[in-house]
Design a protein around this motif. Structure first.
Motif, PDB file in Angstrom:
ATOM      1  N   LEU A 121       0.975  -1.183   0.111  1.00 11.57           N
ATOM      2  CA  LEU A 121      -0.110  -0.047  -0.070  1.00 11.57           C
ATOM      3  C   LEU A 121       0.867   1.245  -0.200  1.00 11.57           C
ATOM      4  N   LEU A 122       0.754   2.102  -1.035  1.00 13.09           N
ATOM      5  CA  LEU A 122       1.563   3.168  -1.116  1.00 13.09           C
ATOM      6  C   LEU A 122       0.824   4.658  -0.894  1.00 13.09           C
ATOM      7  N   LYS A 123      -0.410   4.419  -1.095  1.00 10.43           N
ATOM      8  CA  LYS A 123      -1.385   5.642  -0.999  1.00 10.43           C
ATOM      9  C   LYS A 123      -2.330   5.670  -0.097  1.00 10.43           C
ATOM     10  N   PRO A 124      -2.526   6.568   0.734  1.00 10.85           N
ATOM     11  CA  PRO A 124      -3.541   6.627   1.721  1.00 10.85           C
ATOM     12  C   PRO A 124      -4.995   6.666   1.081  1.00 10.85           C
ATOM     13  N   THR A 125      -6.018   6.042   1.442  1.00  5.92           N
ATOM     14  CA  THR A 125      -7.360   6.041   0.795  1.00  5.92           C
ATOM     15  C   THR A 125      -8.425   6.240   1.946  1.00  5.92           C
ATOM     16  N   ILE A 126      -9.472   6.826   1.367  1.00 11.86           N
ATOM     17  CA  ILE A 126     -10.708   6.883   2.157  1.00 11.86           C
ATOM     18  C   ILE A 126     -11.986   6.216   1.337  1.00 11.86           C
ATOM     19  N   ARG A 127     -12.820   5.777   2.402  1.00 11.30           N
ATOM     20  CA  ARG A 127     -14.048   5.472   1.522  1.00 11.30           C
ATOM     21  C   ARG A 127     -15.150   6.752   1.667  1.00 11.30           C
ATOM     22  N   GLU A 128     -15.697   6.983   0.504  1.00 12.10           N
ATOM     23  CA  GLU A 128     -16.765   8.106   0.553  1.00 12.10           C
ATOM     24  C   GLU A 128     -17.743   7.466  -0.259  1.00 12.10           C
ATOM     25  N   ASN A 129     -19.187   7.491   0.531  1.00 14.20           N
ATOM     26  CA  ASN A 129     -20.447   7.346  -0.207  1.00 14.20           C
ATOM     27  C   ASN A 129     -20.128   5.776  -1.100  1.00 14.20           C
ATOM     28  N   GLY A 130     -19.547   4.787   0.043  1.00 18.14           N
ATOM     29  CA  GLY A 130     -19.236   3.312  -0.294  1.00 18.14           C
ATOM     30  C   GLY A 130     -18.022   3.248  -1.555  1.00 18.14           C
ATOM     31  N   LYS A 131     -17.395   4.395  -2.031  1.00 15.37           N
ATOM     32  CA  LYS A 131     -16.404   4.308  -2.984  1.00 15.37           C
ATOM     33  C   LYS A 131     -14.948   4.519  -2.275  1.00 15.37           C
ATOM     34  N   VAL A 132     -13.963   3.628  -2.773  1.00 19.06           N
ATOM     35  CA  VAL A 132     -12.605   3.940  -2.065  1.00 19.06           C
ATOM     36  C   VAL A 132     -12.059   4.809  -3.060  1.00 19.06           C
ATOM     37  N   LYS A 133     -11.284   5.966  -2.533  1.00 12.99           N
ATOM     38  CA  LYS A 133     -10.704   6.857  -3.472  1.00 12.99           C
ATOM     39  C   LYS A 133      -9.265   7.193  -2.586  1.00 12.99           C
ATOM     40  N   GLU A 134      -8.145   7.415  -3.614  1.00 11.38           N
ATOM     41  CA  GLU A 134      -6.860   7.770  -3.128  1.00 11.38           C
ATOM     42  C   GLU A 134      -6.961   9.123  -2.549  1.00 11.38           C
ATOM     43  N   VAL A 135      -6.467   9.610  -1.321  1.00  9.75           N
ATOM     44  CA  VAL A 135      -6.175  11.129  -1.152  1.00  9.75           C
ATOM     45  C   VAL A 135      -4.872  11.266  -0.549  1.00  9.75           C
ATOM     46  N   SER A 136      -4.703  12.478  -0.216  1.00 14.06           N
ATOM     47  CA  SER A 136      -3.403  13.003   0.035  1.00 14.06           C
ATOM     48  C   SER A 136      -3.365  12.491   1.799  1.00 14.06           C
ATOM     49  N   TRP A 137      -2.104  12.544   2.334  1.00 12.42           N
ATOM     50  CA  TRP A 137      -1.883  12.273   3.528  1.00 12.42           C
ATOM     51  C   TRP A 137      -2.782  13.110   4.618  1.00 12.42           C
ATOM     52  N   ASP A 138      -2.492  14.341   4.220  1.00 14.21           N
ATOM     53  CA  ASP A 138      -3.199  15.055   5.040  1.00 14.21           C
ATOM     54  C   ASP A 138      -4.703  14.871   5.158  1.00 14.21           C
ATOM     55  N   GLU A 139      -5.369  14.679   4.163  1.00 11.83           N
ATOM     56  CA  GLU A 139      -6.781  14.504   4.133  1.00 11.83           C
ATOM     57  C   GLU A 139      -7.088  13.238   4.528  1.00 11.83           C
ATOM     58  N   ALA A 140      -6.209  12.233   4.521  1.00 14.05           N
ATOM     59  CA  ALA A 140      -6.727  10.946   5.445  1.00 14.05           C
ATOM     60  C   ALA A 140      -6.552  11.198   6.814  1.00 14.05           C
ATOM     61  N   LEU A 141      -5.346  11.817   7.182  1.00 19.83           N
ATOM     62  CA  LEU A 141      -5.133  12.182   8.602  1.00 19.83           C
ATOM     63  C   LEU A 141      -6.409  12.920   9.320  1.00 19.83           C
ATOM     64  N   GLU A 142      -6.879  13.918   8.481  1.00 23.16           N
ATOM     65  CA  GLU A 142      -8.039  14.618   8.960  1.00 23.16           C
ATOM     66  C   GLU A 142      -9.217  13.914   9.222  1.00 23.16           C
ATOM     67  N   MET A 143      -9.498  13.000   8.177  1.00 22.55           N
ATOM     68  CA  MET A 143     -10.646  12.158   8.304  1.00 22.55           C
ATOM     69  C   MET A 143     -10.467  11.002   9.518  1.00 22.55           C
ATOM     70  N   ALA A 144      -9.357  10.674   9.551  1.00 24.46           N
ATOM     71  CA  ALA A 144      -9.110   9.623  10.796  1.00 24.46           C
ATOM     72  C   ALA A 144      -9.563  10.584  11.990  1.00 24.46           C
ATOM     73  N   ALA A 145      -8.980  11.692  11.936  1.00 21.98           N
ATOM     74  CA  ALA A 145      -9.111  12.438  13.388  1.00 21.98           C
ATOM     75  C   ALA A 145     -10.448  12.653  13.630  1.00 21.98           C
ATOM     76  N   ASP A 146     -11.260  13.036  12.556  1.00 19.69           N
ATOM     77  CA  ASP A 146     -12.784  13.271  12.737  1.00 19.69           C
ATOM     78  C   ASP A 146     -13.501  12.019  12.974  1.00 19.69           C
ATOM     79  N   ILE A 147     -13.215  10.899  12.683  1.00 19.81           N
ATOM     80  CA  ILE A 147     -13.978   9.471  12.995  1.00 19.81           C
ATOM     81  C   ILE A 147     -13.690   9.455  14.474  1.00 19.81           C
TER      82      ILE A 147
END
Ligand code: SF4
Lengths: 269, 437
Positions: B51-77
């Protein structure tokens, strides 16, 4: 006698820890004051009224306060913890740690109780009319001393580690148990009317265990010393013939524990 | 370039003599000294499924995002959850686990690690009885009798027998294997059992009875005859085993999950530890667990010295509490008593009972991992992991609870993070910023 009636109304999606629900805490309080007592859900505290409707005032003292929970509360833990007097009546099933460390008074659970009921209790009585799970009247993790006084009666079955580390008091199980009933006890009395699966009285160094049913797998460190009939321990009666064993000799230089096993149901022993 | 004395980050053996030759241009790696399991993990550095790129799941779809976006979403959760659960896996350093524990404390959630689904009962048994332990080196130099109880060392820790247990020549065991008597206690005929001098093939789930009978014999008493049928071992063989132990100069007992995860769990370990204590009246005897992952012992050590309990910690009330069966991973998930999860370096979904795994997949989950697995599939945020002992430095605790400091032979493939510890620190900063705002 003053009755305080709690009716479950809240959202119990995460379990609730309600160690404040004891006659000691309710005594001398009005309905409103009781409703404001705080219980835990996750890392936050909420007033009792978020989860229960409250009816009635507490009595003058714990002795004349009765708490009636009108419903099932399998996800509410620690009711009656450390209580010293009074009554708690649960008209349904209860969560973990009911009456843990209680010193006096009475708890009646009309349904089932989850694990750790009466953990390390010192006095008073708990009557579970349904079944219960593990660690009934047991010691806290890592501690060697479990229940030291009082009485627990279960009409149904219990699972494993009943009375672990018992040093005093009585546990009477109407149904059956599974593993490690009376593990490491050194006092008190455990009576199981039904069957046990294995390791009854393992590592016991004192106290008495009576098994009225069949033991599937006997603990190796016991030696038979004779046969006795119609056992009587104060008001607890165990009719019939029993083989008497002493042990557990797996524990060095001890063997002061007594294990009675029904002759009728354990011919092979 | 060739690197020597690399620590293997796979099993609890934490072998410290691995030699690797990494060719970054052709993306190949040559590994010497490690066993098959170790070699496979070293190949991960150059594997193409990393795994080389952070991913998030949005509306059931997985998409690649920047590290910062992934960390932001992780912190939100984690901040929005009412009771977030932290599973700090054992395939990373103590340093990363430490940050994870602090986040759990800060948010008032429960924290657990792999011991909860493997040697947790062993640790609980130690808490009940205390343990006569020894380092692997001590047993290697002294033990003339080795007992593998409920463990198939040849396959679960392939180099244990050759590096510490049976074959190596020690100071007082100069002839190696010839100076040692090897006993295996296992219901199965494993390669370890075949290689041993005596195999006690007991019935499954009768470890407690066998240990109890051995103990009774050691105390000079006759065990109840029913034990022969229960365990499937004749009392005469039990007596012979006890005699062998008493006559040895040094007995090293290694227990595996066959003891700690068969019926009786920590009670099996507890009586084994008591037996070992008593045996020390006759000879020198020690006991140790063959731990499965490189740093599974580390979490127990770390959590114990930081918070007083080895695993299954609950920070709900602001201070640590511990009650296996109530505050442990499988139980919390089965009881649906958490509402979000953070899983680091452990394919948790794959290792817990179906009911618990199902609930874990339902709640919001953040995970750190190096390769696709069921846990990454079930996660809402996936942060790529850095491989400890290859790409960053840190500390593991070996099977005998000896801390082993490891150094990397290459760098983290991510400019955004140096190690899992670094990733967690960044996440913690974002969590704090939200909470304190
Ligand atoms: S025995 Fe364990 S630590 Fe040693 S090389 Fe094999 S997997 Fe790695």
């Amino acid at each position: 006698m003053a009755d305080v009636i709690l009716k479950p109304t809240g959202n119990f999606d995460l379990t609730v820890e309600a160690e404040v629900v004891t006659p000691d805490n309710f005594a001398g309080k009005t309905t409103e004051e009781i409703g404001k007592l705080l219980v835990w859900q996750g890392p936050k505290e909420y007033p009792l009224t978020d989860f229960f409707s409250v009816q009635g005032n507490g009595g003058n003292s714990a002795e004349d306060t009765t708490i009636i929970v009108d419903g099932d509360i399998p996800r509410v833990k620690r009711i009656g913890q450390e209580m010293t007097a009074g009554r708690v009546l649960i008209k349904g099933s209860a969560g973990m740690h009911m009456g843990s460390g209680m010193k006096g008074g009475e708890i009646i659970i009309e349904g089932d109780a989850d694990s750790w009921a009466g953990m390390e209790m010192k006095g008073g009585s708990i009557h579970i009319k349904g079944n219960t799970k593990d660690h009934l009247g047991c010691a806290y993790r890592g501690s060697w001393k479990g229940m030291s006084g009082g009485r627990i009666t279960v009409d149904g079955d219990a699972v494993s580690q009943v009375g672990g580390g018992l040093t005093g008091g009585e546990i009477v199980i109407g149904g059956s148990v599974k593993h490690f009933c009376g593990i490491r006890i050194n006092g008190g009395l455990i009576v199981v009317k039904g069957n046990a699966v294995r390791t009854v009285g393992a590592e016991m160094t004192g106290g008495t265990i009576v098994i009225g049913g069949c033991i599937e797998r006997f603990t190796p460190g016991f030696e038979m010393t004779g046969v006795e009939s119609d056992l009587k321990f104060n008001d607890i009666e165990c009719p019939g013939e029993y083989k008497k064993f002493t042990g557990d000799y797996a524990i060095p230089q001890k063997g002061k524990g007594t294990l009675y096993v029904s002759c009728e149901n354990n011919e092979c022993l | 370039m060739v690197h020597k004395n690399i620590i293997c980050p796979v099993c609890g053996g934490s072998c410290d003599d691995v030699q690797i030759d990494l060719d970054t241009k052709n993306r190949t790696i040559d590994v010497q000294n490690a066993c098959k399991m170790g070699n496979a993990k070293f190949q991960e550095v150059v594997s193409n499924h990393r795994l080389l790129k952070p991913t998030i799941r949005e509306n059931g779809k997985v998409k690649e995002v920047s590290w910062d976006e992934a960390l932001e979403m992780a912190a939100d959760i984690l901040v929005n959850a009412r009771r977030p659960f932290f599973f700090l896996g054992s395939e990373t350093s103590c340093e990363a686990q430490e940050v994870g524990l602090h986040i759990a404390e800060y948010l008032g959630g429960p924290a657990d690690s792999n011991a909860t689904i493997c040697h947790g009962p062993t640790v609980m048994g130690i808490q009940e009885s205390g343990m006569v332990g020894a380092t692997a080196g001590q047993a290697k130099n002294r033990a003339d009798m080795v007992v593998y109880w409920g463990v198939n060392a040849l396959e679960s820790m392939p180099r244990h027998m050759s590096k510490y247990g049976v074959f190596p020549r020690g100071y007082w065991t100069k002839r190696g294997r010839f100076d040692r008597t090897m006993v295996t206690v296992d219901p199965r005929v494993t390669p370890t059992a075949i290689a041993s001098d005596l195999h006690l093939q007991l019935n499954p789930n009768s470890d407690y009875e066998l240990l109890s009978a051995l103990f009774t014999i050691l105390n000079g008493r006759e065990p109840h005859p029913s034990v022969e049928e229960i365990t499937g071992i004749p009392i005469s063989v039990m007596k012979q085993t006890v005699e062998m132990m008493k006559e040895s100069n040094y007995v090293a007992i290694y227990v595996g999950l066959g003891v700690s995860s068969s019926y009786g769990k920590h009670r099996n370990i507890e009586i084994a530890l008591n037996l070992v204590k008593e045996l020390n009246n006759y000879t020198k005897c020690n006991i140790g667990a063959l731990r499965g992952h490189c740093n599974v012992a580390g979490f127990n050590q770390l959590a114990s010295y930081l918070y007083g309990y080895p695993f299954g910690l609950d920070f709900m009330k602001g201070y640590p509490r511990y009650n296996p069966g109530e505050t442990t991973c499988v139980d919390l998930l089965r009881e649906k008593d958490v509402d979000a999860a953070f899983v680091m370096s452990a394919d948790l979904v794959n290792h817990i009972p179906a009911d618990s795994a199902k609930y874990l997949a339902e709640i919001p989950m953040v995970c750190i991992d190096i390769a696709p697995c069921p846990t990454t599939t079930a996660s809402d945020v996936v942060l790529p992991g850095v491989i400890d002992a290859m790409e960053c430095d840190g500390t593991f605790y070996r099977l005998d609870n000896v801390p082993v400091y490891f150094e990397p032979f290459t760098d983290s493939p991510f400019p955004e993070t140096k190690s899992n510890e670094d990733t967690l620190k960044q996440l913690f900063a974002k969590i704090k910023a939200r909470k304190e705002a």
